[in-house]
Design a protein around this motif. Sequence first.
Motif, PDB file in Angstrom:
ATOM      1  N   LEU A 103       0.830  -1.201   0.000  1.00 16.01           N
ATOM      2  CA  LEU A 103       0.000   0.000   0.000  1.00 16.01           C
ATOM      3  C   LEU A 103       0.868   1.256   0.000  1.00 16.01           C
ATOM      4  N   PRO A 104       0.335   2.375  -0.440  1.00 13.32           N
ATOM      5  CA  PRO A 104       1.088   3.634  -0.376  1.00 13.32           C
ATOM      6  C   PRO A 104       1.404   4.001   1.074  1.00 13.32           C
ATOM      7  N   PRO A 105       2.306   4.934   1.276  1.00 15.91           N
ATOM      8  CA  PRO A 105       2.604   5.396   2.640  1.00 15.91           C
ATOM      9  C   PRO A 105       1.332   5.844   3.349  1.00 15.91           C
ATOM     10  N   VAL A 106       1.354   5.724   4.675  1.00 18.23           N
ATOM     11  CA  VAL A 106       0.141   5.973   5.452  1.00 18.23           C
ATOM     12  C   VAL A 106      -0.385   7.384   5.238  1.00 18.23           C
ATOM     13  N   ASP A 107       0.503   8.388   5.215  1.00 17.83           N
ATOM     14  CA  ASP A 107       0.017   9.757   5.050  1.00 17.83           C
ATOM     15  C   ASP A 107      -0.640   9.956   3.683  1.00 17.83           C
ATOM     16  N   ASP A 108      -0.033   9.366   2.629  1.00 16.22           N
ATOM     17  CA  ASP A 108      -0.645   9.466   1.297  1.00 16.22           C
ATOM     18  C   ASP A 108      -1.976   8.703   1.246  1.00 16.22           C
ATOM     19  N   LEU A 109      -1.985   7.535   1.864  1.00 18.61           N
ATOM     20  CA  LEU A 109      -3.190   6.714   1.856  1.00 18.61           C
ATOM     21  C   LEU A 109      -4.338   7.413   2.583  1.00 18.61           C
ATOM     22  N   ALA A 110      -4.015   8.077   3.704  1.00 16.21           N
ATOM     23  CA  ALA A 110      -5.042   8.801   4.460  1.00 16.21           C
ATOM     24  C   ALA A 110      -5.622   9.939   3.627  1.00 16.21           C
ATOM     25  N   TRP A 111      -4.758  10.622   2.877  1.00 20.69           N
ATOM     26  CA  TRP A 111      -5.248  11.729   2.044  1.00 20.69           C
ATOM     27  C   TRP A 111      -6.143  11.208   0.922  1.00 20.69           C
ATOM     28  N   ILE A 112      -5.745  10.094   0.296  1.00 22.37           N
ATOM     29  CA  ILE A 112      -6.540   9.531  -0.805  1.00 22.37           C
ATOM     30  C   ILE A 112      -7.918   9.090  -0.313  1.00 22.37           C
TER      31      ILE A 112
END
Length: 283
Positions: free
Chosen positions: A44-53
Amino acid sequence: MKQWIKLYIEILDDPKMGRMSDRLFRRAIELFLMAGRSGNDGVLPPVDDLAWILRIEETTLVEDLHSLAAVGIVHEQEPGIWVVTNFAERQDADTSAERIANYRKQKRVTKRYSTRNDDVTKRYNNSNEHETKRYGDKEEEVEEDKEEEVEEEVDADAKNSGGNNSDDITAYFSPEMQPLIEAFTATTGIYAPVGGGGRTKRWHDAMIELMRMRASPEEITATCTEMLGQGLKIAGPWSIVNGLNVYRSRQRAPNGKNKNTPKPAEKQYTPEQIYEALYGEKP
């Protein structure tokens, strides 16, 4: 980037998925989709990027990741690097043997349900055909009853409306028609209507047809007598048009019952007489 992923229907019966809250179930599906979009074997993408998506708080996402990790949906490969468990294996293309096995299984299921549906369809079709025939027969009976009522009404009106007033008859029927009308009335007791309107026109049209057939008064009398003797309904001169053809056919038949009966002479009409009968005036 892939546009789709495999989502197995066994999720419906998977207890670890079924016991999740609605929010956590949705989060699992979102992570499956994100793993497919990333195309990195489930990473999965990094947590911060994933949270934004996903449009959620990072702390909320981390809590959900740990909850999903507890049931084996995801795992943390390295600090901050999350992976959907077994994603790569479950997204691989089926082998030839698996595809053939799945095809045969689907074919068996399709055949079983197709046979069942055919049986149900056949049963309901037979039922519908029975109902259609029953209601069709009923409608035919109603139509026949209506026709009989109309004929009886016309018969009664014809008997009561015209009488034997020759002055009234001449106003609606040509002199050439009167011998045919007299023969018809004498045999059936039905008088020509002389009040105008639809019934008078129907009589007039029937007389035109009988003149076109070159019917004689003797043939009219014989046809009416024969039809009444057979119990056939006569509502007006239109009722005997076909009967006249039958009568003539019997007279011409070499083995007919009436072969020794002399054939009545056909009435001969001039073109002028037919014109006058049609248009009510001399040419």
